[in-house]
Design a protein around this motif. Sequence first.
Motif, PDB file in Angstrom:
ATOM      1  N   MET A  32      89.326 -76.728 -51.139  1.00 40.69           N
ATOM      2  CA  MET A  32      90.375 -75.773 -50.984  1.00 40.69           C
ATOM      3  C   MET A  32      90.143 -74.478 -52.248  1.00 40.69           C
ATOM      4  SD  MET A  32      94.281 -76.860 -52.193  1.00 40.69           S
ATOM      5  CE  MET A  32      95.776 -76.224 -51.015  1.00 40.69           C
ATOM      6  N   PRO A  33      90.278 -73.493 -51.739  1.00 43.93           N
ATOM      7  CA  PRO A  33      90.694 -72.528 -52.691  1.00 43.93           C
ATOM      8  C   PRO A  33      91.453 -72.177 -53.542  1.00 43.93           C
ATOM      9  CG  PRO A  33      90.953 -71.853 -50.027  1.00 43.93           C
ATOM     10  CD  PRO A  33      91.282 -73.017 -49.943  1.00 43.93           C
ATOM     11  N   ALA A  34      91.143 -71.262 -54.600  1.00 40.06           N
ATOM     12  CA  ALA A  34      91.995 -71.445 -55.704  1.00 40.06           C
ATOM     13  C   ALA A  34      92.744 -70.032 -55.312  1.00 40.06           C
ATOM     14  CB  ALA A  34      90.957 -70.467 -56.631  1.00 40.06           C
ATOM     15  N   THR A  35      93.803 -70.716 -56.054  1.00 44.61           N
ATOM     16  CA  THR A  35      95.038 -70.015 -56.062  1.00 44.61           C
ATOM     17  C   THR A  35      94.986 -68.351 -56.869  1.00 44.61           C
ATOM     18  OG1 THR A  35      96.793 -71.655 -55.655  1.00 44.61           O
ATOM     19  CG2 THR A  35      97.789 -69.557 -56.735  1.00 44.61           C
ATOM     20  N   PRO A  36      95.381 -67.449 -55.404  1.00 43.08           N
ATOM     21  CA  PRO A  36      94.884 -65.851 -56.482  1.00 43.08           C
ATOM     22  C   PRO A  36      96.321 -65.918 -57.678  1.00 43.08           C
ATOM     23  CG  PRO A  36      95.293 -65.576 -53.879  1.00 43.08           C
ATOM     24  CD  PRO A  36      95.597 -67.375 -54.441  1.00 43.08           C
ATOM     25  N   LEU A  37      95.353 -64.864 -58.319  1.00 44.47           N
ATOM     26  CA  LEU A  37      96.321 -64.757 -60.030  1.00 44.47           C
ATOM     27  C   LEU A  37      97.206 -63.715 -59.493  1.00 44.47           C
ATOM     28  CD1 LEU A  37      92.962 -64.951 -62.229  1.00 44.47           C
ATOM     29  CD2 LEU A  37      95.166 -67.133 -62.075  1.00 44.47           C
ATOM     30  N   LEU A  38      97.560 -63.030 -59.889  1.00 42.76           N
ATOM     31  CA  LEU A  38      98.786 -61.784 -59.766  1.00 42.76           C
ATOM     32  C   LEU A  38      98.516 -61.878 -61.108  1.00 42.76           C
ATOM     33  CD1 LEU A  38     101.439 -60.985 -58.798  1.00 42.76           C
ATOM     34  CD2 LEU A  38     102.498 -62.227 -60.726  1.00 42.76           C
ATOM     35  N   ARG A  39      98.428 -60.171 -60.867  1.00 45.82           N
ATOM     36  CA  ARG A  39      98.302 -59.136 -61.826  1.00 45.82           C
ATOM     37  C   ARG A  39      99.246 -57.959 -61.492  1.00 45.82           C
ATOM     38  NH1 ARG A  39      95.053 -62.168 -64.987  1.00 45.82           N
ATOM     39  NH2 ARG A  39      93.198 -62.839 -64.459  1.00 45.82           N
ATOM     40  N   ILE A  40      99.538 -57.501 -62.995  1.00 44.50           N
ATOM     41  CA  ILE A  40     100.644 -56.184 -62.916  1.00 44.50           C
ATOM     42  C   ILE A  40     100.107 -55.338 -64.268  1.00 44.50           C
ATOM     43  CG2 ILE A  40     102.922 -55.614 -63.224  1.00 44.50           C
ATOM     44  CD1 ILE A  40     103.517 -58.464 -62.923  1.00 44.50           C
ATOM     45  N   ALA A  41      99.889 -54.467 -64.019  1.00 40.76           N
ATOM     46  CA  ALA A  41      99.206 -52.782 -64.868  1.00 40.76           C
ATOM     47  C   ALA A  41     100.027 -51.413 -64.424  1.00 40.76           C
ATOM     48  CB  ALA A  41      98.364 -53.094 -64.739  1.00 40.76           C
ATOM     49  N   SER A  42      99.875 -50.648 -64.926  1.00 44.52           N
ATOM     50  CA  SER A  42     100.286 -49.135 -65.229  1.00 44.52           C
ATOM     51  C   SER A  42      98.627 -49.023 -65.010  1.00 44.52           C
ATOM     52  CB  SER A  42     101.013 -48.495 -66.461  1.00 44.52           C
ATOM     53  OG  SER A  42      99.824 -49.193 -67.364  1.00 44.52           O
ATOM     54  N   PHE A  43      99.091 -47.551 -64.554  1.00 43.60           N
ATOM     55  CA  PHE A  43      97.522 -47.547 -64.935  1.00 43.60           C
ATOM     56  C   PHE A  43      97.031 -47.231 -65.442  1.00 43.60           C
ATOM     57  CE2 PHE A  43      94.836 -43.181 -63.813  1.00 43.60           C
ATOM     58  CZ  PHE A  43      93.576 -43.667 -62.910  1.00 43.60           C
ATOM     59  N   ASP A  44      97.901 -46.864 -66.489  1.00 49.34           N
ATOM     60  CA  ASP A  44      96.645 -46.648 -68.070  1.00 49.34           C
ATOM     61  C   ASP A  44      95.891 -48.544 -68.222  1.00 49.34           C
ATOM     62  OD1 ASP A  44      97.090 -43.925 -68.075  1.00 49.34           O
ATOM     63  OD2 ASP A  44      98.702 -43.620 -70.031  1.00 49.34           O
ATOM     64  N   GLU A  45      96.187 -49.318 -67.697  1.00 51.68           N
ATOM     65  CA  GLU A  45      96.133 -50.511 -67.827  1.00 51.68           C
ATOM     66  C   GLU A  45      95.259 -50.903 -66.720  1.00 51.68           C
ATOM     67  OE1 GLU A  45      99.998 -52.327 -70.052  1.00 51.68           O
ATOM     68  OE2 GLU A  45      99.632 -52.226 -67.727  1.00 51.68           O
ATOM     69  N   LEU A  46      94.943 -50.328 -65.952  1.00 48.87           N
ATOM     70  CA  LEU A  46      93.568 -50.816 -65.092  1.00 48.87           C
ATOM     71  C   LEU A  46      91.831 -50.280 -65.499  1.00 48.87           C
ATOM     72  CD1 LEU A  46      95.295 -50.073 -61.796  1.00 48.87           C
ATOM     73  CD2 LEU A  46      94.648 -51.853 -62.360  1.00 48.87           C
ATOM     74  N   ASP A  47      91.484 -50.950 -65.269  1.00 44.80           N
ATOM     75  CA  ASP A  47      89.924 -50.643 -65.669  1.00 44.80           C
ATOM     76  C   ASP A  47      89.302 -49.937 -64.230  1.00 44.80           C
ATOM     77  OD1 ASP A  47      88.606 -52.248 -63.890  1.00 44.80           O
ATOM     78  OD2 ASP A  47      89.133 -53.721 -65.053  1.00 44.80           O
ATOM     79  N   THR A  48      87.895 -48.764 -64.378  1.00 42.14           N
ATOM     80  CA  THR A  48      87.765 -48.271 -63.185  1.00 42.14           C
ATOM     81  C   THR A  48      87.277 -49.325 -62.082  1.00 42.14           C
ATOM     82  OG1 THR A  48      85.692 -47.829 -64.103  1.00 42.14           O
ATOM     83  CG2 THR A  48      86.708 -46.006 -64.273  1.00 42.14           C
ATOM     84  N   ARG A  49      86.769 -50.260 -62.345  1.00 43.56           N
ATOM     85  CA  ARG A  49      86.516 -51.376 -61.043  1.00 43.56           C
ATOM     86  C   ARG A  49      87.667 -51.650 -61.023  1.00 43.56           C
ATOM     87  NH1 ARG A  49      81.963 -52.495 -58.178  1.00 43.56           N
ATOM     88  NH2 ARG A  49      83.181 -54.660 -56.335  1.00 43.56           N
ATOM     89  N   THR A  50      88.452 -52.450 -60.909  1.00 44.68           N
ATOM     90  CA  THR A  50      89.715 -52.714 -60.622  1.00 44.68           C
ATOM     91  C   THR A  50      90.261 -51.819 -59.627  1.00 44.68           C
ATOM     92  OG1 THR A  50      89.987 -54.274 -61.879  1.00 44.68           O
ATOM     93  CG2 THR A  50      92.077 -53.429 -61.083  1.00 44.68           C
ATOM     94  N   PHE A  51      90.689 -49.971 -60.626  1.00 45.56           N
ATOM     95  CA  PHE A  51      91.283 -49.257 -59.236  1.00 45.56           C
ATOM     96  C   PHE A  51      90.446 -49.013 -58.312  1.00 45.56           C
ATOM     97  CE2 PHE A  51      92.417 -44.810 -58.272  1.00 45.56           C
ATOM     98  CZ  PHE A  51      93.898 -44.997 -57.396  1.00 45.56           C
ATOM     99  N   HIS A  52      88.893 -49.067 -58.363  1.00 43.92           N
ATOM    100  CA  HIS A  52      87.995 -48.756 -57.045  1.00 43.92           C
ATOM    101  C   HIS A  52      88.980 -49.951 -56.180  1.00 43.92           C
ATOM    102  CE1 HIS A  52      84.666 -49.698 -54.798  1.00 43.92           C
ATOM    103  NE2 HIS A  52      84.666 -48.658 -54.315  1.00 43.92           N
ATOM    104  N   ASP A  53      88.356 -50.865 -56.475  1.00 42.48           N
ATOM    105  CA  ASP A  53      88.777 -52.039 -55.959  1.00 42.48           C
ATOM    106  C   ASP A  53      89.819 -52.028 -54.566  1.00 42.48           C
ATOM    107  OD1 ASP A  53      86.778 -52.947 -56.380  1.00 42.48           O
ATOM    108  OD2 ASP A  53      86.848 -54.345 -57.509  1.00 42.48           O
ATOM    109  N   LEU A  54      91.075 -51.688 -55.463  1.00 38.95           N
ATOM    110  CA  LEU A  54      92.972 -51.546 -55.112  1.00 38.95           C
ATOM    111  C   LEU A  54      92.628 -50.243 -53.851  1.00 38.95           C
ATOM    112  CD1 LEU A  54      94.637 -52.417 -58.456  1.00 38.95           C
ATOM    113  CD2 LEU A  54      93.959 -53.655 -56.497  1.00 38.95           C
ATOM    114  N   VAL A  55      92.011 -49.858 -54.513  1.00 43.66           N
ATOM    115  CA  VAL A  55      91.943 -47.993 -53.094  1.00 43.66           C
ATOM    116  C   VAL A  55      91.440 -48.541 -52.054  1.00 43.66           C
ATOM    117  CG1 VAL A  55      91.387 -45.882 -52.911  1.00 43.66           C
ATOM    118  CG2 VAL A  55      92.286 -46.407 -55.147  1.00 43.66           C
ATOM    119  N   ARG A  56      89.676 -49.206 -52.438  1.00 48.48           N
ATOM    120  CA  ARG A  56      89.650 -49.680 -51.797  1.00 48.48           C
ATOM    121  C   ARG A  56      90.154 -50.949 -50.215  1.00 48.48           C
ATOM    122  NH1 ARG A  56      83.305 -51.367 -50.432  1.00 48.48           N
ATOM    123  NH2 ARG A  56      83.343 -52.204 -48.547  1.00 48.48           N
ATOM    124  N   LEU A  57      90.787 -51.629 -50.993  1.00 42.97           N
ATOM    125  CA  LEU A  57      91.648 -52.837 -49.967  1.00 42.97           C
ATOM    126  C   LEU A  57      92.562 -51.187 -48.814  1.00 42.97           C
ATOM    127  CD1 LEU A  57      92.477 -55.251 -49.403  1.00 42.97           C
ATOM    128  CD2 LEU A  57      93.962 -55.953 -51.245  1.00 42.97           C
TER     129      LEU A  57
END
Length: 147
Positions: A1-26
């Motif tokens: 059974m797959p793990a439950t996805p983790l909830l994340r909340i952040a302002s733009f300044d708290e995002l690292d570049t990889r995470t922002f890239h992945d969010l925009v790509r989605l």
Amino acid sequence: MPATPLLRIASFDELDTRTFHDLVRLRVDVFVVEQECAYPEIDGRDVEPGTRHLWLAQHGAPVAYLRILADPGGVARIGRVVVAPDARGAGHAGRLMTAALAEIGDRPCVLDAQSHLVEFYARHGFTVSGPEYVEDGIPHTPMRRIC
């Protein structure tokens, strides 16, 4: 059974570049490619101080996302609600909406729903607040939630 996805909340300044890239790509993969809507996905609102990014991450990658914008007059605006195609049907959008509404609290909140999702948003306390319109070839319905 797959793990439950983790909830994340952040302002733009708290995002690292990889995470922002992945969010925009989605967002681009679903809205621009899958739904065939050519529009400027990078609209400048992601970086505003009042914007909050909420996503569910599984194995380090986002599977669902939405953002909360700070509109004039203290109104919160939910937008860019998206779930990856292979993660649909697992309740991720509902989980994000619940988290977003907890983040927003008792402030008024608006969104522009793709019209086929009006009932989904109604289950979260939103009501239709204006006539349906077409944006990027997709019918949308303005909705509002007042606590």
